[in-house]
Design an enzyme around this catalytic site. Structure first.
Site, PDB file in Angstrom:
ATOM      1  N   TYR A   1     105.921  33.186  12.960  1.00 29.03           N
ATOM      2  CA  TYR A   1     105.404  32.295  11.911  1.00 29.03           C
ATOM      3  C   TYR A   1     104.087  31.661  12.339  1.00 29.03           C
ATOM      4  CZ  TYR A   1     104.674  27.919   9.366  1.00 29.03           C
ATOM      5  OH  TYR A   1     104.093  26.885   8.663  1.00 29.03           O
TER       6      TYR A   1
ATOM      7  N   THR B   1      99.333  24.573   9.698  1.00 31.75           N
ATOM      8  CA  THR B   1     100.355  23.838  10.435  1.00 31.75           C
ATOM      9  C   THR B   1      99.890  23.484  11.850  1.00 31.75           C
ATOM     10  OG1 THR B   1     102.507  24.190  11.514  1.00 31.75           O
ATOM     11  CG2 THR B   1     101.310  26.149  10.926  1.00 31.75           C
TER      12      THR B   1
HETATM   13  P1  NAD Z   1     107.913  26.835   1.102  1.00 32.80           P
HETATM   14  O1  NAD Z   1     108.522  27.974   1.845  1.00 32.80           O
HETATM   15  O2  NAD Z   1     108.778  25.746   0.607  1.00 32.80           O
HETATM   16  O3  NAD Z   1     107.121  27.391  -0.162  1.00 32.80           O
HETATM   17  C1  NAD Z   1     106.323  28.541  -0.116  1.00 32.80           C
HETATM   18  C2  NAD Z   1     105.938  28.916  -1.547  1.00 32.80           C
HETATM   19  O4  NAD Z   1     105.041  30.048  -1.480  1.00 32.80           O
HETATM   20  C3  NAD Z   1     107.117  29.337  -2.415  1.00 32.80           C
HETATM   21  O5  NAD Z   1     107.002  28.763  -3.704  1.00 32.80           O
HETATM   22  C4  NAD Z   1     106.998  30.847  -2.482  1.00 32.80           C
HETATM   23  O6  NAD Z   1     107.519  31.397  -3.694  1.00 32.80           O
HETATM   24  C5  NAD Z   1     105.490  31.035  -2.391  1.00 32.80           C
HETATM   25  N1  NAD Z   1     105.105  32.359  -1.850  1.00 32.80           N
HETATM   26  C6  NAD Z   1     105.608  32.955  -0.731  1.00 32.80           C
HETATM   27  N2  NAD Z   1     105.040  34.163  -0.573  1.00 32.80           N
HETATM   28  C7  NAD Z   1     104.153  34.326  -1.599  1.00 32.80           C
HETATM   29  C8  NAD Z   1     103.257  35.354  -1.968  1.00 32.80           C
HETATM   30  N3  NAD Z   1     103.150  36.485  -1.258  1.00 32.80           N
HETATM   31  N4  NAD Z   1     102.479  35.166  -3.072  1.00 32.80           N
HETATM   32  C9  NAD Z   1     102.581  34.036  -3.799  1.00 32.80           C
HETATM   33  N5  NAD Z   1     103.436  33.034  -3.509  1.00 32.80           N
HETATM   34  C10 NAD Z   1     104.201  33.171  -2.416  1.00 32.80           C
HETATM   35  O7  NAD Z   1     106.765  26.288   2.056  1.00 32.80           O
HETATM   36  P2  NAD Z   1     106.262  24.777   2.295  1.00 32.80           P
HETATM   37  O8  NAD Z   1     107.119  24.145   3.304  1.00 32.80           O
HETATM   38  O9  NAD Z   1     106.037  24.130   0.976  1.00 32.80           O
HETATM   39  O10 NAD Z   1     104.852  25.064   3.000  1.00 32.80           O
HETATM   40  C11 NAD Z   1     103.680  25.242   2.220  1.00 32.80           C
HETATM   41  C12 NAD Z   1     102.513  25.510   3.148  1.00 32.80           C
HETATM   42  O11 NAD Z   1     102.327  24.408   4.029  1.00 32.80           O
HETATM   43  C13 NAD Z   1     102.683  26.741   4.045  1.00 32.80           C
HETATM   44  O12 NAD Z   1     101.437  27.404   4.114  1.00 32.80           O
HETATM   45  C14 NAD Z   1     103.084  26.161   5.389  1.00 32.80           C
HETATM   46  O13 NAD Z   1     102.648  26.994   6.446  1.00 32.80           O
HETATM   47  C15 NAD Z   1     102.330  24.846   5.376  1.00 32.80           C
HETATM   48  N6  NAD Z   1     102.923  23.761   6.175  1.00 32.80           N
HETATM   49  C16 NAD Z   1     104.243  23.417   6.007  1.00 32.80           C
HETATM   50  C17 NAD Z   1     104.770  22.360   6.725  1.00 32.80           C
HETATM   51  C18 NAD Z   1     106.211  21.922   6.537  1.00 32.80           C
HETATM   52  O14 NAD Z   1     106.679  21.040   7.272  1.00 32.80           O
HETATM   53  N7  NAD Z   1     106.948  22.448   5.584  1.00 32.80           N
HETATM   54  C19 NAD Z   1     103.968  21.655   7.628  1.00 32.80           C
HETATM   55  C20 NAD Z   1     102.626  22.030   7.779  1.00 32.80           C
HETATM   56  C21 NAD Z   1     102.115  23.090   7.028  1.00 32.80           C
END
Ligand code: NAD
Ligand code: TYD
Length: 337
Positions: free
Chosen positions: A152, A127
């Protein structure tokens, strides 16, 4: 004919990535490795559940043995690592899970990949929040020093550092992407845009933190997924790539746009106490990925937000189930401060 393992594939971005990836790469196989926390939802993947090129493994990334077995049994050659605890507000009230999954989980995954020997690419999805907060001007580049302000973003910055170290120490073919805020279908309704849409549809108040003038650089989720696909196949190991929409908006303007698209009154807006450590502004300089890999966003914000609002209107059953289930207590008490 590659097999890729996607961690966190049942979450918001991971499920959008898998749906797109199977369409774009019909000869590849995707193994979705996900613990199904509150944020994981296999309904997001209903369209591919019977696809012979899709497999699901329920597992925690902290379980190194299961990760190793999954990599070996499926002959995985590439990993795309989304799995994380992802919500800043939850990291403020309960940081433990963030340290466990985002730091230890990434470490276990790296160790399993290192022992496996067949991994040709390990893409770590991160991120822009690792860079901290900007003032009124300037942009985050790949050279901006890390300065995370929430548990986070600190846990994500730690995982980015671990990934980096595996390149320099073990010559693992790792790639890292740092992306700005995503929005689009299957976005869990604790995050700003989906929360505002479903509150407005339910005629509930729309809680805006502080003065509402914090700025985020919004990117439609499909554009992020395209960028990850390009970095996975064409990126240079050891490099990091910033991904952003060049689309800065103040939160209050996002909220007003949502209300306008739904034909709802701005009287629903309620200013509430600010988030502790609330980063003021994020803005990404995405010129490196544009210049070196030829990626740029396809969606304008106007198109993306309209499609997103339409998706929530057309998929009421998806979010009604979420807000009436275990998540309900959190949803109802979240902003009574
Ligand atoms: P989300 O919270 O919607 O999904 C996270 C997923 O990871 C879920 O399906 C959950 O079940 C799974 N998970 C959580 N802990 C786990 C574990 N210990 N083992 C296996 N699975 C596990 O998140 P998102 O918004 O889809 O983000 C995905 C990635 O992208 C993250 O790494 C986040 O930091 C990064 N990111 C998100 C954004 C955003 O705007 N949402 C922006 C930049 C980067
Ligand atoms: P969020 O969607 O939680 O993403 P992030 O914190 O990772 O940027 O929040 C986006 C912005 O919206 C952020 O400045 C906090 C603000 N916000 C609100 O004003 N009200 C809310 O109810 C939420 C969830 C967020």
């Amino acid at each position: 004919m590659a097999t890729i393992m996607v961690t966190g594939g049942a979450g918001f971005i991971g499920s959008n990535f898998i749906l797109r990836y199977l369409g774009e790469h019909p000869d590849d196989t995707v193994v979705n490795y996900d613990a199904l926390t509150y944020a994981g939802n296999l309904e997001n993947l209903a369209a591919v559940k019977d696809d012979p090129h899709y497999r699901f493994v329920k597992g925690d990334i902290c379980d190194g043995q299961l990760v190793s077995r999954t990599l070996a049994e499926n002959d995985v050659s590439m990993i795309v690592h989304f799995a994380a605890e992802s919500h800043v507000d939850r990291s403020i009230t309960g940081p433990d899970a963030f340290i466990k999954t985002n730091i230890e989980g990434t470490f276990r995954l790296l160790e399993a990949a290192r022992a496996n020997k067949k991994i040709e690419r390990f893409l770590h999805v991160s991120t822009d929040e690792v860079y901290g907060s900007l003032g009124a001007t300037g942009y985050f580049t790949e050279e901006t020093p890390f300065a995370p302000n929430s548990p986070y973003s600190a846990s994500k910055a730690s995982s980015d550092m671990l990934v980096r170290s595996y390149f320099h120490t073990y010559h693992m073919p790792v790639l890292t992407t740092n992306c700005s805020n995503n929005y689009g279908p299957y976005h869990f309704p604790e995050k700003l845009i989906p929360l505002m849409i479903i509150n407005a549809l339910s005629n509930k108040k729309l809680p805006v933190y502080g003065d509402g003038k914090n700025v985020r650089d919004w990117l439609y989720v499909r554009d992020h997924c395209t960028a990850i696909d390009i970095v996975l196949h064409k990126g240079t190991p050891g490099e990091t790539y910033n991904i952003g929409g060049n689309n800065e908006k103040m939160n209050i303007d996002i909220v007003k746009t949502v209300l306008k698209l739904l034909g709802k009154s701005e009287d629903l807006i309620e200013y509430v106490k600010d988030r502790p450590g609330h980063d003021r502004r994020y803005a990404i300089d995405a010129s490196k990925i544009q210049r070196t890999l030829g990626w740029s966003p396809a969606y304008t914000f106007e198109r993306g937000i309209k499609e997103t609002v339409d998706w929530y209107l057309a998929n009421r059953a998806w979010w009604e189930k979420i807000i009436s289930g275990d998540y309900r207590r959190y949803y109802e008490t979240q902003y009574k401060q």
